[in-house]
Motif scaffolding. Sequence first.
Motif, PDB file in Angstrom:
ATOM      1  N   ARG A   1       1.008   4.125  -2.895  1.00  0.00           N
ATOM      2  CA  ARG A   1       0.843   5.537  -2.552  1.00  0.00           C
ATOM      3  C   ARG A   1       1.990   6.368  -3.105  1.00  0.00           C
ATOM      4  O   ARG A   1       1.798   7.460  -3.657  1.00  0.00           O
TER       5      ARG A   1
ATOM      6  N   VAL B   1      -6.435   9.594   3.240  1.00  0.00           N
ATOM      7  CA  VAL B   1      -7.307   8.461   3.589  1.00  0.00           C
ATOM      8  C   VAL B   1      -6.549   7.144   3.414  1.00  0.00           C
ATOM      9  O   VAL B   1      -6.633   6.236   4.257  1.00  0.00           O
ATOM     10  N   VAL B   2      -5.788   7.045   2.323  1.00  0.00           N
ATOM     11  CA  VAL B   2      -4.974   5.844   2.101  1.00  0.00           C
ATOM     12  C   VAL B   2      -3.949   5.687   3.224  1.00  0.00           C
ATOM     13  O   VAL B   2      -3.707   4.573   3.714  1.00  0.00           O
ATOM     14  N   SER B   3      -3.348   6.802   3.643  1.00  0.00           N
ATOM     15  CA  SER B   3      -2.355   6.761   4.721  1.00  0.00           C
ATOM     16  C   SER B   3      -2.976   6.279   6.023  1.00  0.00           C
ATOM     17  O   SER B   3      -2.369   5.474   6.751  1.00  0.00           O
ATOM     18  N   LEU B   4      -4.183   6.745   6.325  1.00  0.00           N
ATOM     19  CA  LEU B   4      -4.873   6.266   7.523  1.00  0.00           C
ATOM     20  C   LEU B   4      -5.146   4.767   7.421  1.00  0.00           C
ATOM     21  O   LEU B   4      -5.012   4.030   8.412  1.00  0.00           O
ATOM     22  N   ALA B   5      -5.515   4.311   6.211  1.00  0.00           N
ATOM     23  CA  ALA B   5      -5.747   2.881   6.007  1.00  0.00           C
ATOM     24  C   ALA B   5      -4.454   2.088   6.201  1.00  0.00           C
ATOM     25  O   ALA B   5      -4.463   0.984   6.783  1.00  0.00           O
TER      26      ALA B   5
ATOM     27  N   CYS C   1      -3.856   1.701   9.818  1.00  0.00           N
ATOM     28  CA  CYS C   1      -4.785   0.724  10.392  1.00  0.00           C
ATOM     29  C   CYS C   1      -4.290  -0.698  10.137  1.00  0.00           C
ATOM     30  O   CYS C   1      -4.352  -1.561  11.033  1.00  0.00           O
ATOM     31  N   VAL C   2      -3.787  -0.951   8.927  1.00  0.00           N
ATOM     32  CA  VAL C   2      -3.235  -2.274   8.619  1.00  0.00           C
ATOM     33  C   VAL C   2      -2.005  -2.536   9.485  1.00  0.00           C
ATOM     34  O   VAL C   2      -1.816  -3.641  10.017  1.00  0.00           O
TER      35      VAL C   2
ATOM     36  N   MET D   1       0.835  -1.206   0.000  1.00  0.00           N
ATOM     37  CA  MET D   1       0.000   0.000   0.000  1.00  0.00           C
ATOM     38  C   MET D   1       0.870   1.257   0.000  1.00  0.00           C
ATOM     39  O   MET D   1       0.570   2.242  -0.691  1.00  0.00           O
TER      40      MET D   1
ATOM     41  N   SER E   1      -2.917  -3.520  12.816  1.00  0.00           N
ATOM     42  CA  SER E   1      -3.316  -4.924  12.830  1.00  0.00           C
ATOM     43  C   SER E   1      -2.106  -5.840  12.999  1.00  0.00           C
ATOM     44  O   SER E   1      -2.205  -6.913  13.603  1.00  0.00           O
TER      45      SER E   1
END
Length: 344
Positions: free
Chosen positions: A60, A206-210, A213-214, A56, A217
């Motif tokens: 980006r 938004v991609v950075s926040l995702a 989040c990964v 990801m 995890s």
Amino acid sequence: MSQLQKRILIGVVWLVPIVCVIWWASKQEAPRLPSDAGGIAALVGSLGLYAVATLMRAERWERILRRAGVRAKRADVYALTPIGYMGNNVLPARGGELLRTFLLGSRTEGSTKRTILGTILAERVLDAVALGIILVVLATGLLSELPAPSTTVMLIGAAVLVLLLIVAAVALLKYRERLLFVLEALKPMAQPTKQLLSSHGIALLVVSLAVWCVEASVYIAVGHAVGIELGLQDGLAVVAFTNAASLIPAAPGYIGTYDAAVIFAVNAVTNASRSAVLSYLILLRFVLFVPITVVGFVLLVVRYGGLSRVRAARQAARDEERTEHEAAAAARAETHVDTAASTA
């Protein structure tokens, strides 16, 4: 300050947190690594999740490069992302960012290395904003565990800030022309970050926040492998705090500062035993640093010719920079001559 004194100071900055973490670990029970099927599955899952987060990040960066007009092959972007992490893990001062810049610049025509470095700066800005959002929204309780600064410390901090502002103002007045020249030279680096002030930048945020989040995890999965149960909020709080702490100057691989931040953060959000926290730190270190360093080194050797290619790229960058400086100096001298002639 002499060169020797600087090296001694850097050595102290690096060694103090390392010694503190080693001393702490030596006082704990022996770590217990996962041996059951559930723990091993969680560990394998954490490796897969970190691979997804890395892909990801590569995608980006590719979008930022494309927006900045850098015509890079997607294969190079994806390969250089783990190479950059490898460099950050084994070289001081985030040397992996320069590795990415030199190697991509040597394979990309029509783009300066300053522009490429500017795209990496844009990545760091996105990560900083995303981590800031996570810290403010989710990690308030974690930050409250930090000791409140005393009045004396706050006054000293304010005095230092005022002194820095005065020094900056004096430098601006005294070296105005040189600063303007430097700012002009750095303009290509700032352009990719400036382009984030758009709907494109919001989408990348938004991609950075995702991505984070990964990565949270990953922290959760590693915790499950050693019997430390972290919820999503806890995982986000730990990942935000530990990565913010990695901004502190440290040895390659953030040895010491990162470890201390992990220990503090996990203790703040859980009641895990010290042995479990030590096990968690060891496994987290393995998952986040070992595989990507190995993959990055293999890609560096197989795809880019190893360190000899990096040295050649660095020399080419120095030659290019020297040529630019000489051209700029000649232009300034010509301007001064024209001004003197018109005055006369």
